[in-house]
Scaffold this motif. Sequence first.
Motif, PDB file in Angstrom:
ATOM      1  N   TRP A 106       0.785  -1.232   0.000  1.00  0.00           N
ATOM      2  CA  TRP A 106       0.000   0.000   0.000  1.00  0.00           C
ATOM      3  C   TRP A 106       0.814   1.279   0.000  1.00  0.00           C
ATOM      4  CZ3 TRP A 106      -4.279  -1.776  -1.625  1.00  0.00           C
ATOM      5  CH2 TRP A 106      -4.736  -3.009  -1.201  1.00  0.00           C
ATOM      6  N   ARG A 107       2.016   1.233  -0.543  1.00  0.00           N
ATOM      7  CA  ARG A 107       2.818   2.445  -0.719  1.00  0.00           C
ATOM      8  C   ARG A 107       3.354   2.472  -2.142  1.00  0.00           C
ATOM      9  NH1 ARG A 107       5.751   1.550   3.929  1.00  0.00           N
ATOM     10  NH2 ARG A 107       5.188  -0.587   3.542  1.00  0.00           N
ATOM     11  N   PRO A 108       3.684   3.663  -2.653  1.00  0.00           N
ATOM     12  CA  PRO A 108       4.181   3.763  -4.022  1.00  0.00           C
ATOM     13  C   PRO A 108       5.669   3.439  -4.138  1.00  0.00           C
ATOM     14  CG  PRO A 108       3.967   5.942  -3.082  1.00  0.00           C
ATOM     15  CD  PRO A 108       3.433   4.977  -2.055  1.00  0.00           C
ATOM     16  N   ALA A 109       6.010   2.963  -5.314  1.00  0.00           N
ATOM     17  CA  ALA A 109       7.402   2.685  -5.657  1.00  0.00           C
ATOM     18  C   ALA A 109       7.695   3.265  -7.034  1.00  0.00           C
ATOM     19  CB  ALA A 109       7.657   1.179  -5.664  1.00  0.00           C
ATOM     20  N   ALA A 110       8.892   3.745  -7.197  1.00  0.00           N
ATOM     21  CA  ALA A 110       9.367   4.232  -8.486  1.00  0.00           C
ATOM     22  C   ALA A 110      10.646   3.479  -8.822  1.00  0.00           C
ATOM     23  CB  ALA A 110       9.633   5.735  -8.429  1.00  0.00           C
ATOM     24  N   VAL A 111      10.938   3.359 -10.109  1.00  0.00           N
ATOM     25  CA  VAL A 111      12.112   2.614 -10.560  1.00  0.00           C
ATOM     26  C   VAL A 111      13.041   3.541 -11.335  1.00  0.00           C
ATOM     27  CG1 VAL A 111      12.943   0.629 -11.873  1.00  0.00           C
ATOM     28  CG2 VAL A 111      10.717   0.510 -10.709  1.00  0.00           C
ATOM     29  N   ALA A 112      14.298   3.590 -10.910  1.00  0.00           N
ATOM     30  CA  ALA A 112      15.339   4.337 -11.611  1.00  0.00           C
ATOM     31  C   ALA A 112      16.367   3.321 -12.106  1.00  0.00           C
ATOM     32  CB  ALA A 112      15.994   5.346 -10.679  1.00  0.00           C
ATOM     33  N   LEU A 167      19.424  13.946 -16.907  1.00  0.00           N
ATOM     34  CA  LEU A 167      18.991  13.419 -15.614  1.00  0.00           C
ATOM     35  C   LEU A 167      18.301  14.507 -14.793  1.00  0.00           C
ATOM     36  CD1 LEU A 167      18.871  11.385 -13.285  1.00  0.00           C
ATOM     37  CD2 LEU A 167      21.264  11.955 -12.778  1.00  0.00           C
ATOM     38  N   ILE A 168      18.904  15.671 -14.708  1.00  0.00           N
ATOM     39  CA  ILE A 168      18.301  16.783 -13.965  1.00  0.00           C
ATOM     40  C   ILE A 168      16.926  17.106 -14.542  1.00  0.00           C
ATOM     41  CG2 ILE A 168      18.490  19.254 -13.463  1.00  0.00           C
ATOM     42  CD1 ILE A 168      21.571  18.797 -13.359  1.00  0.00           C
ATOM     43  N   GLY A 169      16.839  17.150 -15.870  1.00  0.00           N
ATOM     44  CA  GLY A 169      15.567  17.456 -16.518  1.00  0.00           C
ATOM     45  C   GLY A 169      14.503  16.407 -16.274  1.00  0.00           C
ATOM     46  N   SER A 170      14.881  15.149 -16.211  1.00  0.00           N
ATOM     47  CA  SER A 170      13.927  14.054 -16.013  1.00  0.00           C
ATOM     48  C   SER A 170      13.535  13.877 -14.554  1.00  0.00           C
ATOM     49  CB  SER A 170      14.535  12.738 -16.510  1.00  0.00           C
ATOM     50  OG  SER A 170      14.813  12.805 -17.880  1.00  0.00           O
ATOM     51  N   PHE A 171      14.403  14.258 -13.642  1.00  0.00           N
ATOM     52  CA  PHE A 171      14.150  13.992 -12.227  1.00  0.00           C
ATOM     53  C   PHE A 171      12.888  14.664 -11.710  1.00  0.00           C
ATOM     54  CE2 PHE A 171      14.474  15.249  -7.773  1.00  0.00           C
ATOM     55  CZ  PHE A 171      14.450  13.987  -7.186  1.00  0.00           C
ATOM     56  N   LYS A 172      12.615  15.893 -12.130  1.00  0.00           N
ATOM     57  CA  LYS A 172      11.466  16.619 -11.582  1.00  0.00           C
ATOM     58  C   LYS A 172      10.173  15.843 -11.804  1.00  0.00           C
ATOM     59  CE  LYS A 172       8.911  20.966 -11.536  1.00  0.00           C
ATOM     60  NZ  LYS A 172       7.681  20.275 -11.246  1.00  0.00           N
ATOM     61  N   ARG A 173       9.932  15.400 -13.022  1.00  0.00           N
ATOM     62  CA  ARG A 173       8.692  14.667 -13.291  1.00  0.00           C
ATOM     63  C   ARG A 173       8.666  13.340 -12.535  1.00  0.00           C
ATOM     64  NH1 ARG A 173       5.673  13.339 -19.021  1.00  0.00           N
ATOM     65  NH2 ARG A 173       4.133  11.954 -18.087  1.00  0.00           N
ATOM     66  N   PHE A 174       9.801  12.651 -12.497  1.00  0.00           N
ATOM     67  CA  PHE A 174       9.931  11.391 -11.758  1.00  0.00           C
ATOM     68  C   PHE A 174       9.547  11.599 -10.291  1.00  0.00           C
ATOM     69  CE2 PHE A 174      12.804   8.598  -9.257  1.00  0.00           C
ATOM     70  CZ  PHE A 174      12.459   7.352  -9.764  1.00  0.00           C
ATOM     71  N   ALA A 175      10.105  12.638  -9.673  1.00  0.00           N
ATOM     72  CA  ALA A 175       9.844  12.920  -8.260  1.00  0.00           C
ATOM     73  C   ALA A 175       8.423  13.427  -8.044  1.00  0.00           C
ATOM     74  CB  ALA A 175      10.863  13.925  -7.738  1.00  0.00           C
ATOM     75  N   ASP A 176       7.914  14.240  -8.971  1.00  0.00           N
ATOM     76  CA  ASP A 176       6.541  14.730  -8.859  1.00  0.00           C
ATOM     77  C   ASP A 176       5.546  13.575  -8.897  1.00  0.00           C
ATOM     78  OD1 ASP A 176       7.383  17.375  -8.708  1.00  0.00           O
ATOM     79  OD2 ASP A 176       6.833  17.862 -10.780  1.00  0.00           O
ATOM     80  N   ASP A 177       5.779  12.618  -9.780  1.00  0.00           N
ATOM     81  CA  ASP A 177       4.908  11.444  -9.896  1.00  0.00           C
ATOM     82  C   ASP A 177       4.920  10.653  -8.587  1.00  0.00           C
ATOM     83  OD1 ASP A 177       3.358   9.319 -10.830  1.00  0.00           O
ATOM     84  OD2 ASP A 177       4.688   8.800 -12.469  1.00  0.00           O
ATOM     85  N   LEU A 178       6.100  10.376  -8.067  1.00  0.00           N
ATOM     86  CA  LEU A 178       6.200   9.643  -6.811  1.00  0.00           C
ATOM     87  C   LEU A 178       5.559  10.440  -5.665  1.00  0.00           C
ATOM     88  CD1 LEU A 178       7.241   7.106  -5.349  1.00  0.00           C
ATOM     89  CD2 LEU A 178       9.371   8.362  -4.923  1.00  0.00           C
ATOM     90  N   GLY A 179       5.772  11.741  -5.638  1.00  0.00           N
ATOM     91  CA  GLY A 179       5.186  12.584  -4.600  1.00  0.00           C
ATOM     92  C   GLY A 179       3.668  12.583  -4.639  1.00  0.00           C
ATOM     93  N   TRP A 180       3.085  12.614  -5.829  1.00  0.00           N
ATOM     94  CA  TRP A 180       1.625  12.599  -5.955  1.00  0.00           C
ATOM     95  C   TRP A 180       1.056  11.310  -5.366  1.00  0.00           C
ATOM     96  CZ3 TRP A 180      -2.542   9.978  -7.696  1.00  0.00           C
ATOM     97  CH2 TRP A 180      -3.717  10.701  -7.891  1.00  0.00           C
ATOM     98  N   TRP A 181       1.666  10.177  -5.719  1.00  0.00           N
ATOM     99  CA  TRP A 181       1.177   8.893  -5.205  1.00  0.00           C
ATOM    100  C   TRP A 181       1.455   8.743  -3.705  1.00  0.00           C
ATOM    101  CZ3 TRP A 181      -2.361   6.086  -7.312  1.00  0.00           C
ATOM    102  CH2 TRP A 181      -2.566   6.148  -8.690  1.00  0.00           C
ATOM    103  N   THR A 182       2.531   9.318  -3.240  1.00  0.00           N
ATOM    104  CA  THR A 182       2.823   9.278  -1.805  1.00  0.00           C
ATOM    105  C   THR A 182       1.741  10.033  -1.032  1.00  0.00           C
ATOM    106  OG1 THR A 182       5.196   9.138  -2.271  1.00  0.00           O
ATOM    107  CG2 THR A 182       4.560   9.804  -0.042  1.00  0.00           C
ATOM    108  N   ASN A 183       1.387  11.210  -1.525  1.00  0.00           N
ATOM    109  CA  ASN A 183       0.323  11.991  -0.888  1.00  0.00           C
ATOM    110  C   ASN A 183      -1.019  11.281  -0.970  1.00  0.00           C
ATOM    111  OD1 ASN A 183       1.975  14.116  -0.075  1.00  0.00           O
ATOM    112  ND2 ASN A 183       1.715  15.213  -2.001  1.00  0.00           N
ATOM    113  N   ALA A 184      -1.303  10.667  -2.114  1.00  0.00           N
ATOM    114  CA  ALA A 184      -2.575   9.957  -2.280  1.00  0.00           C
ATOM    115  C   ALA A 184      -2.670   8.786  -1.307  1.00  0.00           C
ATOM    116  CB  ALA A 184      -2.722   9.470  -3.727  1.00  0.00           C
TER     117      ALA A 184
END
Length: 196
Positions: A106-112, A167-184
Motif C-alpha cells: 500500500w505504498r508507491p514505488a518508483a524505478v530508476a 537526468l536533472i531534466g527528467s528527475f522533476k517529473r519522476f519525483a513529482d509522480d512519486l510525490g503525488w502517489w505518496t500523498n494519495a
Amino acid sequence: MSDRILILYGSYRSDRQGIRLADYLVAAFRARGASPELIDAKAFDLPLLDRMYKEYPRGSAPEALETLAEKIRTAEAFVFVTGEYNWGVQPGLKNLTDHFLEEWFWRPAAVASYSAGRFAGVRSALAWHGILSEMGMIVTSTPLAVGGITEALSASAEPVGDGGAALIGSFKRFADDLGWWTNAARAQRLLALPPY
C-alpha cells in the motif's frame, strides 16, 4: 510533512557505478524537502533467501531483518535503483526485496535504472514493474533511466555533461509522480485501513 523515502540499491560488484545514481537520488529528494534514506543491499549483506522475515517467530529474526522491516514499514515511498544483468534484475536487490512482503504493501514505488551503455537498464526497469506490483506496491509510470552512467554522473554523484543535464531534466517529473502517489496513499490511510 516530509516524505520518508527509501532509496534501495542492490549491486554487490566491487567496481559498482550505480551507487552514483543512488547517491544522486538521495541528494535530489533531500533538496525537495523529503527525508530519503539509502538502503544498500551490499551493506546489509543478507544471505540468499531461506526464510522470509515473516517466517521467523516474533522477535527471533536476525537483527538486519528486524532493522530493515522497521525501515520498510515506516517508509512512505520507495525508489528502486537498478542496473541490468543479462536483460534481468540485479540479484542483490531482488534478494533484499524478497525477504519481505506485507511490509511493502500500500505504498508507491518508483524505478530508476542505469547502465554503462545506451539502453540505460530499461529492460530491468520493466521487469521491476511487475515484481513490485505483485508485492503490493503502487508502481509509478514515470521512468528515470540513465545511460552512460559514468559520463552522466561524477564519482561524487554530481551530474555532468549532456547525460547529467538529461537526468536533472527528467528527475522533476519522476519525483513529482512519486510525490503525488505518496500523498494519495497517505490521504487514503487516514480514511480507511488497507483491505488486507
